[in-house]
Design an enzyme around this catalytic site. Structure first.
Site, mmCIF file in Angstrom:
data_model
loop_
_atom_site.group_PDB
_atom_site.id
_atom_site.type_symbol
_atom_site.label_atom_id
_atom_site.label_comp_id
_atom_site.label_asym_id
_atom_site.label_seq_id
_atom_site.Cartn_x
_atom_site.Cartn_y
_atom_site.Cartn_z
ATOM 1 N N CYS A 139 45.285 37.908 50.708
ATOM 2 C CA CYS A 139 44.058 37.436 51.339
ATOM 3 C C CYS A 139 44.402 36.483 52.476
ATOM 4 O O CYS A 139 45.483 35.891 52.487
ATOM 5 C CB CYS A 139 43.133 36.771 50.323
ATOM 6 S SG CYS A 139 43.943 36.105 48.914
ATOM 7 N N LYS A 173 50.724 38.886 42.597
ATOM 8 C CA LYS A 173 50.371 40.251 43.042
ATOM 9 C C LYS A 173 50.691 40.364 44.528
ATOM 10 O O LYS A 173 49.991 39.812 45.378
ATOM 11 C CB LYS A 173 48.890 40.508 42.780
ATOM 12 C CG LYS A 173 48.337 41.794 43.365
ATOM 13 C CD LYS A 173 48.387 42.940 42.396
ATOM 14 C CE LYS A 173 47.798 44.230 42.950
ATOM 15 N NZ LYS A 173 46.419 44.456 42.576
ATOM 16 N N GLY A 253 49.149 54.337 42.915
ATOM 17 C CA GLY A 253 49.134 55.789 42.809
ATOM 18 C C GLY A 253 49.516 56.365 41.466
ATOM 19 O O GLY A 253 49.771 57.565 41.363
HETATM 20 C C1 LIG Z 1 38.107 49.472 45.176
HETATM 21 C C2 LIG Z 1 39.342 48.641 44.955
HETATM 22 C C3 LIG Z 1 39.216 47.276 44.752
HETATM 23 C C4 LIG Z 1 40.360 46.484 44.548
HETATM 24 N N1 LIG Z 1 40.213 45.149 44.334
HETATM 25 C C5 LIG Z 1 41.328 44.395 44.070
HETATM 26 C C6 LIG Z 1 41.194 43.015 43.754
HETATM 27 O O1 LIG Z 1 40.098 42.460 43.655
HETATM 28 N N2 LIG Z 1 42.340 42.315 43.530
HETATM 29 C C7 LIG Z 1 43.593 42.882 43.590
HETATM 30 O O2 LIG Z 1 44.588 42.198 43.367
HETATM 31 N N3 LIG Z 1 43.732 44.200 43.864
HETATM 32 C C8 LIG Z 1 42.632 44.965 44.109
HETATM 33 N N4 LIG Z 1 42.767 46.295 44.378
HETATM 34 C C9 LIG Z 1 44.133 46.881 44.440
HETATM 35 C C10 LIG Z 1 44.517 47.549 43.127
HETATM 36 O O3 LIG Z 1 44.555 46.624 42.058
HETATM 37 C C11 LIG Z 1 45.900 48.227 43.275
HETATM 38 O O4 LIG Z 1 46.873 47.256 43.566
HETATM 39 C C12 LIG Z 1 45.929 49.271 44.374
HETATM 40 O O5 LIG Z 1 44.703 49.977 44.447
HETATM 41 C C13 LIG Z 1 47.065 50.283 44.166
HETATM 42 O O6 LIG Z 1 46.935 50.948 42.931
HETATM 43 P P1 LIG Z 1 46.217 52.388 42.771
HETATM 44 O O7 LIG Z 1 46.836 53.290 43.794
HETATM 45 O O8 LIG Z 1 46.485 52.817 41.366
HETATM 46 O O9 LIG Z 1 44.779 52.179 43.055
HETATM 47 C C14 LIG Z 1 41.654 47.087 44.577
HETATM 48 C C15 LIG Z 1 41.755 48.478 44.774
HETATM 49 C C16 LIG Z 1 40.633 49.258 44.957
HETATM 50 C C17 LIG Z 1 40.799 50.741 45.158
#
Ligand SMILES: Cc1cc2nc3c(=O)[nH]c(=O)nc-3n(C[C@H](O)[C@H](O)[C@H](O)COP(=O)(O)O)c2cc1C
Length: 319
Positions: A139, A173, A253
């Site tokens: 952020c 993170k 992913g």
């Molecule tokens: C709609 C959406 C909202 C997300 N909000 C957050 C969040 O509030 N905080 C955070 O650390 N990561 C957030 N992420 C990131 C996910 O936690 C993750 O790190 C990222 O999507 C990669 O994983 P994935 O490919 O399995 O989605 C968000 C992802 C998506 C798709």
């Protein structure tokens, strides 16, 4: 006489530093809400833990719609960290999560170090009901101009330190918006993080060519889903290779058991499922079941044996 194979149960337990989990597949922050929103369509107590959407010290409205769009092999979002603030969450959502037997990992964000500190302080009285705290450093850092905290080792370390006020194990993170994710991970560890979560979404942009403007209300966004898996696996691999004693939670992913196993073999102790949850709310549970089947078929007695396994292979890639 036919040999009968004994179907021994695979030991799915893992630990991320001192945090013990019954299985290695968690729900990723931002993809399962703040509380029991998805309780009607999934068993929230089934995943190893649920990381709730990142919370700020104060309520925050987030970005204008549209906030999500589909991209090849994934999605792009710019939700903008909308949320009710820590105090409302601990009063209204955390009790329901605890009552449902959910293992909760809280997540905080801030635009200044003071905001991280205040969010962590507000969580401190509730730490008995929370397993760990993910410190989302993806952020804008207003203390330091407009870069994200995650961009620089010093900014990440400062945010991790500020989050110590919660008195919880801290998972930093991280994001790939940095020239050197290993240096950022090392700084997070030095600042007290007991693990790193790799990776957050990857910066992207989708343009509506008819309207001649970006599709998302906020313009750019973060790409997630299978499109970013190789980047996440590489980040996990590199951090594991350089920082063998730093536990890693791999995310990016993961949609199948094999995806999870790849992440574990790269060096993760546990994985998170995010975008796949939008297609199927029970994705994390399914991925975990697939991990168990994979291990059983190959005679792997404990899933924890897989962490970093690809580094031990003589053909383990280094390039
Ligand atoms: C709609 C959406 C909202 C997300 N909000 C957050 C969040 O509030 N905080 C955070 O650390 N990561 C957030 N992420 C990131 C996910 O936690 C993750 O790190 C990222 O999507 C990669 O994983 P994935 O490919 O399995 O989605 C968000 C992802 C998506 C798709």
């Amino acid at each position: 006489m036919t040999m009968r194979r004994t179907a021994r149960a695979v030991d799915l337990r893992v630990s991320v530093g001192d945090v013990e989990l019954p299985n290695p597949v968690l729900c990723a922050s931002g993809t399962v809400g703040y509380g029991t929103e998805l309780a009607g369509v999934m068993d929230l107590a089934a995943p190893g833990a649920v990381v709730v959407k990142s919370l700020s010290a104060d309520p925050w409205p987030g970005n204008p719609a549209p906030r999500l769009d589909a991209v090849p092999a994934g999605m792009i979002n710019s939700v903008g960290l909308q949320g009710p603030g820590v105090a409302a969450w601990t009063a209204e959502q955390l009790p329901a999560l605890r009552a449902a037997g959910v293992r909760v990992v809280a997540s905080i964000w801030g635009r200044t170090l003071d905001e991280y500190r205040r969010a962590a302080e507000l969580l401190a009285p509730h730490r008995a009901g929370i397993l760990a705290l993910e410190v989302n450093v993806s952020c804008p850092n207003l203390d330091d101009g407009e870069h994200l905290f995650a961009r620089k080792p010093t900014s990440t370390a400062a945010a991790v330190e500020a989050a110590a006020a919660a008195g919880l194990p801290r998972w930093a993170k991280l994001s790939l918006v940095t020239p050197d994710v290993v240096a950022v991970a090392a700084a997070a560890q030095e600042a007290g993080a007991s693990a790193v979560t790799l990776i957050n979404t990857v910066p992207g942009l989708v343009i509506d060519v008819v309207e001649r403007r970006p599709v998302l209300g906020a313009g750019a966004g973060g790409v997630s889903g299978p499109a970013i898996r190789p980047m996440a696996v590489r980040a996990v691999w590199e951090c594991r290779a350089a920082l063998a004693d730093l536990p890693i939670v791999g995310v990016g992913g993961v949609a199948t058991g094999v995806d999870a196993i790849e992440m574990l073999m790269a060096g993760a102790s546990a994985v998170q499922v995010g975008t796949a949850t939008f297609a199927s709310p029970r994705a994390a549970e399914r991925v975990c079941a697939e991990v168990a089947v994979w291990c059983r078929r190959r005679g792997v007695p404990a899933v924890s044996n897989l962490t970093g396994a690809a580094h031990r292979s003589p053909t383990g890639a280094t390039g």
